[in-house]
Design a protein around this motif. Structure first.
Motif: not given
Length: 118
Positions: A33-39, A63-72, A100-104
Motif C-alpha cells: 500500500f502506497r500513500s503520499n506520505r509513505g509505504i 534517524s532515517f534520512k532519504g527519499s521516498k524511494t529509498e524509504q520504500a 510496478y514502478h518507482g516506490r513499488v
C-alpha cells in the motif's frame, strides 16, 4: 459513463489482480500500500486469514534520512527480515493495483535483497 477517480481505478485493478493471486502458509501474498506520505507492506496468508508479517515507513528508525524511494527499499528489507524470522522464504507479489514502478518496484527490490524470492 463518468470517468473513474484515481482511487476507484486503482481499486478496480486490485480486484482484478486478486482474482488470480492468493497467498498460502508456504507462500504468503506480499501486499503493498502506497500513500503520499509513505509505504506499507504485509505478508498475508489468505487461507488462514492472518497477517504473517508487516512493515511500514513508520517502523523505520527516526534517524532515517532519504527519499521516498529509498524509504520504500528500506521497508522491503525490513519486511524480508521479519519474514525470515517467521520462516517465510518465498512470496507471491501483490502490487495492490499500483503500477510496478518507482516506490513499488523499490520495495520489491529491497525485499529481494533481504532474501525473499518471488
Amino acid at each position: 459513463m463518468p470517468a473513474l477517480s484515481t482511487r476507484e481505478a486503482r481499486l478496480r485493478r486490485h480486484r482484478r489482480l486478486r482474482r488470480t493471486i492468493s497467498g498460502t502458509a508456504e507462500r504468503p501474498r506480499l501486499v503493498v500500500f502506497r500513500s503520499n506520505r509513505g509505504i506499507e507492506a504485509q505478508l498475508v496468508d489468505d487461507v488462514a486469514g492472518r497477517t504473517v508479517a508487516a512493515a511500514s515507513h513508520t517502523k523505520l528508525k527516526k534517524s532515517f534520512k532519504g527519499s521516498k524511494t529509498e524509504q520504500a527499499e528500506a521497508v522491503g528489507k525490513l519486511l524480508a527480515e521479519q519474514a525470515k524470522k517467521e520462516g517465510v522464504e518465498s512470496v507471491v507479489f501483490d502490487r495492490g493495483g499500483f503500477l510496478y514502478h518507482g516506490r513499488v518496484k523499490a520495495l520489491a527490490d529491497g525485499a529481494r535483497e533481504g532474501g525473499l524470492r518471488f
